[in-house]
Design an enzyme around this catalytic site. Structure first.
Site, PDB file in Angstrom:
ATOM      1  N   GLU A 163     -10.204  85.300-100.449  1.00 27.92           N
ATOM      2  CA  GLU A 163     -11.036  85.361-101.651  1.00 27.92           C
ATOM      3  C   GLU A 163     -12.419  84.727-101.460  1.00 27.92           C
ATOM      4  O   GLU A 163     -12.733  83.709-102.090  1.00 27.92           O
ATOM      5  CB  GLU A 163     -10.311  84.709-102.833  1.00 27.92           C
ATOM      6  CG  GLU A 163      -8.964  85.337-103.120  1.00 27.92           C
ATOM      7  CD  GLU A 163      -8.265  84.744-104.362  1.00 27.92           C
ATOM      8  OE1 GLU A 163      -8.800  83.782-104.952  1.00 27.92           O
ATOM      9  OE2 GLU A 163      -7.197  85.262-104.731  1.00 27.92           O
ATOM     10  N   GLU A 353      -1.631  88.926-102.556  1.00 26.42           N
ATOM     11  CA  GLU A 353      -1.225  88.050-103.661  1.00 26.42           C
ATOM     12  C   GLU A 353      -1.082  88.875-104.930  1.00 26.42           C
ATOM     13  O   GLU A 353      -1.924  89.731-105.222  1.00 26.42           O
ATOM     14  CB  GLU A 353      -2.271  86.958-103.966  1.00 26.42           C
ATOM     15  CG  GLU A 353      -2.317  85.834-102.970  1.00 26.42           C
ATOM     16  CD  GLU A 353      -3.338  84.771-103.339  1.00 26.42           C
ATOM     17  OE1 GLU A 353      -3.595  84.534-104.547  1.00 26.42           O
ATOM     18  OE2 GLU A 353      -3.887  84.168-102.407  1.00 26.42           O
TER      19      GLU A 353
HETATM   20  O1  IFM Z   1      -3.580  79.794-106.619  1.00 22.48           O
HETATM   21  C1  IFM Z   1      -4.517  80.803-106.409  1.00 22.48           C
HETATM   22  C2  IFM Z   1      -4.670  81.097-104.916  1.00 22.48           C
HETATM   23  O2  IFM Z   1      -5.006  79.956-104.200  1.00 22.48           O
HETATM   24  C3  IFM Z   1      -5.736  82.124-104.713  1.00 22.48           C
HETATM   25  N1  IFM Z   1      -5.529  83.285-105.540  1.00 22.48           N
HETATM   26  C4  IFM Z   1      -5.242  83.088-106.931  1.00 22.48           C
HETATM   27  C5  IFM Z   1      -4.114  82.084-107.102  1.00 22.48           C
HETATM   28  C6  IFM Z   1      -3.808  81.877-108.596  1.00 22.48           C
HETATM   29  O3  IFM Z   1      -4.927  81.409-109.262  1.00 22.48           O
END
Ligand code: IFM
Length: 448
Positions: A163, A353
């Site tokens: 990210e 994710e």
């Molecule tokens: O916890 C975070 C993760 O570190 C990165 N993506 C989003 C998740 C939830 O906010």
């Protein structure tokens, strides 16, 4: 519904969110140690000092993964555990830890997927300018090269960055993440350095010739939808999409930054330093897959609320929301995947994710009753399946997160785990969603 044979069902975590042992065995400080120790920065004054104590409990955690039937586990390396000052001297204890973690995973039949950078820059590098300093690109590539050589014989899935939008803009424009800056010019420059370091690391990985290995980058992407039919809101949605999505997608998959966003930044007197040759390196990056982190769509309208980009997020009425106040919108995953397929030449994709924070305050017969998370995941798996049927090359799905953990500025107040953590005792408790996920993995899809 059955997914294809080699589909990787996994779950994901990140070093600072779970490891703890912040001051142990030679680990150097990172920007998140510094940032979280400034009390007003984090809800309840929480820090990642202990987190889930995974550094000491990784073997037990791997037992849980095995019991769940996970095929893959995505985790990140703490750069300052390997290089306590970001470069130069290595820390043998850190090397031992990641060697053992990888070996233990493989021994248990779980494929490791390593992220090199999940936001925890060594503080020593921040002290000389952090990601705003171009030298950090080279230090990152040195660190990446070291890790490829150390683990490359066993780790066959790598991500350079997690990210980069969050690292660049939450950390340097909104100031709600480490290192806590509020400077658009710096944030845009950081985003360029992150992308450049990704491309350079990919180049090194390819030269090392790990033939059976794959490398990519993980982007946080949101479908951006105008709140009304007005031209104003439509134009706003295009701008926000450019800022949030296209800046990164176009760079890593088309080798250029979007013209409209470059022009927008120039109008704001923000002209990032892009050195001759940078764009060739970025365009030449031959990554193998795109990692997609999807949580929710953004419905936007024109508003002075956000002073720079002139927009505001609207929360559609009647929708369901998670504890993060994020709309539950599984269809957004399908839309996103189809868009990437159509606009970006159908790359291989992993959902790196997806998951949700809910209250998790009901324990029934020793299991956390999180029906809401189960429904959330089920809805998103359905959409992923539909996308595959429509031709998207989706190779796996990592649920965020294996266990409740340190949710950055929100500390331990939000729970995303499949496994519940009692942060006072470090007890691990199964949630209903984890038991259900085990069945999904076993069946390679949702029954019925
Ligand atoms: O916890 C975070 C993760 O570190 C990165 N993506 C989003 C998740 C939830 O906010």
């Amino acid at each position: 519904m059955k997914f294809h044979e080699n589909f990787v069902w996994g779950s994901a975590t990140a070093a600072y969110q779970i490891e703890g042992a912040a001051n142990e065995e030679g680990r150097g400080a990172s920007i998140w140690d510094r940032f979280s120790h400034i009390e007003e920065n984090i809800v309840n004054g929480d820090t990642g000092d202990v987190a889930c104590d995974h550094y000491h409990r990784y073997k037990d955690d791997i037992k849980l993964m095995k019991e769940m039937g996970l095929k893959g586990y995505r985790f990140s390396i703490s750069w300052s555990r390997i290089f306590p000052t970001g470069r130069g001297m290595v820390n043998q204890k850190g090397i031992d830890f990641y060697n053992s973690l990888v070996d233990e995973l493989i021994k248990n039949g779980i494929e490791p997927a390593v992220t090199l950078y999940h936001w925890d820059l060594p503080q020593a590098l921040e002290d000389i300018g952090g990601w705003g300093n171009r030298d950090t690109v080279d230090y990152f590539v040195e660190y990446a090269t070291y890790m490829f050589k150390l683990l490359g014989d066993r780790v066959k899935k790598w991500s350079t960055h997690n990210e980069p939008w969050v690292a660049a803009f939450a950390g340097n424009l909104a100031g709600r993440h480490a290192p806590g800056n509020t400077d658009l010019k710096l944030a845009v420059q950081v985003s360029h350095h992150l992308i450049l370091s990704h491309a350079k690391a990919v180049e090194v990985y390819k030269k090392l010739n790990h033939k059976d290995g794959k490398i990519g980058i993980v982007l946080d992407l949101h479908p951006i939808v105008p709140a009304t039919d007005s031209k104003e809101d439509y134009d706003t949605s295009i701008l926000v999409d450019g800022y949030q999505n296209r800046w990164f997608l176009d760079a890593v998959l088309k080798g250029k930054y979007p013209e409209d966003i470059l022009k927008f930044y120039k109008e704001k007197l923000v002209d990032p330093v892009i050195m001759p040759g940078d764009m060739e390196i970025i365009a030449g990056n031959s990554m193998d897959y795109l990692g997609v982190n999807y949580y929710f769509r953004k419905v936007v309208k024109r508003s002075p609320h956000n002073k720079i980009f002139q927009f505001e997020e609207v929360k559609p009425e009647g929708a369901e929301y998670t504890e993060m106040n994020w709309e539950v919108y599984p269809r957004g995953l399908y839309d996103l995947l189809i868009r990437i397929k159509e606009e970006y030449n159908n790359p291989h994709i992993y959902i790196t994710e997806n998951g949700a924070a809910f209250k998790d305050d009901k324990i029934v017969n020793g299991v956390v009753d999180d029906e809401d998370r189960l429904r959330f995941l089920s809805g998103h798996f359905d959409e992923a399946y539909k996308a595959i049927e429509a031709g998207v090359k989706l190779d796996g799905y990592y649920v965020w997160s294996l266990m409740d953990n340190f949710e950055w500025a929100l500390g331990y107040s939000k729970r995303f785990g499949l496994i519940f953590i009692d942060f006072k005792t470090q007890e691990r408790i199964w949630k209903k969603s984890a038991i259900w996920y085990k069945g999904v993995i076993k069946n390679n899809g949702i029954k019925g």
